[in-house]
Structures are given as structure tokens and as C-alpha cells.
Design an enzyme around this catalytic site. Sequence first.
Site, PDB file in Angstrom:
ATOM      1  N   LEU A  75       0.999  -1.041  -0.248  1.00 20.52           N
ATOM      2  CA  LEU A  75       0.107   0.505  -0.426  1.00 20.52           C
ATOM      3  C   LEU A  75       1.145   1.596   0.146  1.00 20.52           C
ATOM      4  O   LEU A  75       0.543   2.211   0.560  1.00 20.52           O
ATOM      5  CB  LEU A  75      -0.614  -0.083   0.856  1.00 20.52           C
ATOM      6  CG  LEU A  75      -2.313  -0.916   1.343  1.00 20.52           C
ATOM      7  CD1 LEU A  75      -2.517  -1.054   2.139  1.00 20.52           C
ATOM      8  CD2 LEU A  75      -3.513  -0.491   0.255  1.00 20.52           C
ATOM      9  N   ASN A 101      -9.656   4.141  -2.579  1.00 20.81           N
ATOM     10  CA  ASN A 101     -10.015   3.784  -1.527  1.00 20.81           C
ATOM     11  C   ASN A 101      -8.592   3.698  -0.177  1.00 20.81           C
ATOM     12  O   ASN A 101      -7.594   4.762  -0.444  1.00 20.81           O
ATOM     13  CB  ASN A 101      -8.654   2.275  -2.062  1.00 20.81           C
ATOM     14  CG  ASN A 101      -8.325   1.157  -1.567  1.00 20.81           C
ATOM     15  OD1 ASN A 101      -7.553   0.694  -0.877  1.00 20.81           O
ATOM     16  ND2 ASN A 101      -9.344  -0.108  -2.211  1.00 20.81           N
ATOM     17  N   CYS A 131      -6.460  -5.575   2.102  1.00 21.25           N
ATOM     18  CA  CYS A 131      -4.993  -6.587   1.832  1.00 21.25           C
ATOM     19  C   CYS A 131      -4.238  -6.861   2.302  1.00 21.25           C
ATOM     20  O   CYS A 131      -4.308  -6.805   3.366  1.00 21.25           O
ATOM     21  CB  CYS A 131      -3.766  -4.948   1.454  1.00 21.25           C
ATOM     22  SG  CYS A 131      -2.233  -4.882   1.122  1.00 21.25           S
ATOM     23  N   ASN A 193     -10.131  -9.176  -3.660  1.00 16.73           N
ATOM     24  CA  ASN A 193      -8.730  -8.578  -3.596  1.00 16.73           C
ATOM     25  C   ASN A 193      -8.173  -9.946  -3.607  1.00 16.73           C
ATOM     26  O   ASN A 193      -8.460 -11.360  -4.114  1.00 16.73           O
ATOM     27  CB  ASN A 193      -8.870  -8.385  -2.145  1.00 16.73           C
ATOM     28  CG  ASN A 193      -7.170  -7.425  -1.690  1.00 16.73           C
ATOM     29  OD1 ASN A 193      -6.479  -7.253  -3.126  1.00 16.73           O
ATOM     30  ND2 ASN A 193      -7.781  -6.119  -1.692  1.00 16.73           N
ATOM     31  N   GLY A 218      -5.295 -12.075 -10.999  1.00 19.42           N
ATOM     32  CA  GLY A 218      -5.387 -12.218 -12.265  1.00 19.42           C
ATOM     33  C   GLY A 218      -6.161 -13.121 -13.124  1.00 19.42           C
ATOM     34  O   GLY A 218      -6.656 -14.151 -11.694  1.00 19.42           O
ATOM     35  N   GLY A 266      -8.315  -5.100 -13.537  1.00 19.31           N
ATOM     36  CA  GLY A 266      -6.560  -4.701 -12.349  1.00 19.31           C
ATOM     37  C   GLY A 266      -5.593  -5.202 -12.967  1.00 19.31           C
ATOM     38  O   GLY A 266      -4.727  -5.342 -13.607  1.00 19.31           O
TER      39      GLY A 266
HETATM   40  C1  SIN Z   1      -0.867  -3.522  -1.738  1.00 21.39           C
HETATM   41  O1  SIN Z   1      -0.485  -2.333  -1.965  1.00 21.39           O
HETATM   42  O2  SIN Z   1      -0.201  -4.469  -1.366  1.00 21.39           O
HETATM   43  C2  SIN Z   1      -1.555  -4.290  -2.629  1.00 21.39           C
HETATM   44  C3  SIN Z   1      -3.140  -3.556  -2.177  1.00 21.39           C
HETATM   45  C4  SIN Z   1      -4.528  -4.094  -1.233  1.00 21.39           C
HETATM   46  O3  SIN Z   1      -3.936  -5.901  -1.989  1.00 21.39           O
HETATM   47  O4  SIN Z   1      -5.333  -3.585  -1.218  1.00 21.39           O
END
Ligand code: SIN
Length: 303
Positions: A75, A101, A131, A193, A218, A266
Site C-alpha cells: 500500500l 480506496n 490487503c 481482493n 489475474g 486490475g
Molecule cells: C498492496 O499495495 O500491497 C496491494 C493492495 C491490496 O491488496 O489491497
Amino acid sequence: MTKVNMKVNISGVELKNPVMTASGTFGSGIEYGEFVDLNRLGAVVVKGIANTSWKGNASPRVAETFGGMLNSVGLQNPGVDEFIQKDIPFLRKYDTKIIVNIAGKTVEEYCEVVKKLATADIDLLELNISCPNVKEGGVSFGTDAKMVEYVTKQVKRVSKQPLIVKLTPNVTDIVEIAKGAEAGGADGLSLINTLLGMAIDIHKRKPVLANVVGGLSGPAIKPVAIRMVYQVAKAVGLPIIGMGGIMTGEDAIEFIQAGATGVAVGTANFINPTATMDVLEGIGKYMNQYGVEKISDIRGIIA
Ligand code: SIN
């Protein structure tokens, strides 16, 4: 091609079409502006934004896998103040909706971001309690239905825009978690997610990612995502933004027939910067082929 009606309503906000970007794969759209006409997107969902800037995790933090990729970005983001100053004015030049987000290590941090966004010119909030790449916050709030209800309730109390809660697939029962968000007052849900995964470099005898584990996204995860959207749509009365491996218009239609109102693209953006436009055109082609006048006519049609 005959003109079709792709309008959708997510938690009281009307989008010209269901196609949006999945958070974390499109920044705030600035880098993609030269490839994609942002005016054509239903919405841009921006990278997770926290109360202060975060550096993210150590590299390597992305790796290609069979049918997808792993990420452990952690993040990384500029913080809400810079986001309000730079990214919102950029996005507002376009005729698209803005979904922000929200990231945080604690409930208080989530609330701080949401309060700062209260007067910002944005359309919807997406609460990131899913996340898998951060030690505090993120998925640690998203795997227990009671905790999901609590966090949602606290954030909802201070939010001015409709609140979508983004769910993790790393749970035994996604429906229970979705019901927790609904009980907490969520206005919508987004799922899924990434799935927690890992890859090993057998020559170096080390994990590929510096963080050892990361989130798998994916096409490899699409059947899991479809199953979860289907189950949640049958059990909960909230609009759903479906995502997980959407590469084509057909993939998006599959999510919509499973019960999704919106669809987020995504991982596809990383290999094809115009993937969102291809998905949009593919949806139109399908609607024309089967004489579907309104996208809502095929939503959730799978029994
Ligand atoms: C990340 O920034 O690690 C991915 C974001 C997420 O999984 O929400």
C-alpha cells in the site's frame, strides 16, 4: 453496433457503464491517461490512500506467475493530503466517477482519511480491509465477521460519501464476512481482493518476493472470484463490484451474470494498458450479439 444502455447505479451513484479500474493497478490514472480515454470509464478506483505517505514493502514486490501475478506492494501511497491536492483535480477533469480506496493501520487511521475526504469532490469510498501485504490493518480486519461489522460501522459514522467495503477471499465463508459488512452499514461491496500466495526461486533457494508471501491476482483466480460474487449476490442485498482476473468483455459478463453491478479490471492493465477499453467494447459486443438492451437485464441471472 446498436447503442446499448450500460448505465449502472452503485450505492446511489450513477455510472455511465460498469467498467472501472481495480485499486492499485491504475494509480490515479495519471500514467494511463495517454493510453486510455478516462472519460469512457464508469469509474476510476484509485490506489489505497492512508492518512500519511507510506513507502510500501521492500523489493522485489511483484512477480509473474502462471495465469497471473503476485504482489506485495504494501500500500505505498502519497498520503491523503497530497492525494487531495494533486490527484483529485487531475481526475476531475474527466467525466468519470472517482472511488477512493482507503487504507489504514488502525480504525482511527481509516476514520482520519475518510474525515479528510468528507469535503473532497469524490463519489464513493472503498474501505480496504483486505490487503494481505501489511502487518497492521488491511486483511487483519477483514477475516472476522464481527470485526468487519465493527470497522464498517466506525468508518460509516464519519463518511460523507457512500461506503463500499472491499472483501478478502482469504476466508472460509465469504458470505458471513459480507453479512458483517452489511450489518455494519456498508452501502456496497467489492470482491475479491488477492489470494495469499507464494513463489520460490529454486536456483537462489529463496522466496521470489522480499516479503515472502503476496497477493495472487489475474485469470488464475477468476473462478474463485466468480464463485464468491455469486454466493454473496444471492445472500446480501448490496450492489457488488466484481473483480478477479477480468481480461475481456466476456469475463466481465460472467461477473455480471453472477450478480455484480460493476466490474473492475486490475492485473490486465499491467500487460495491456488499454484493457479497460477492450473490456468495455467486449461488453457492448456481447450485448449487441444477444440483443441485451440494458446491462441490468443480465445481472444475476444465474439461478
Ligand atoms: C498492496 O499495495 O500491497 C496491494 C493492495 C491490496 O491488496 O489491497
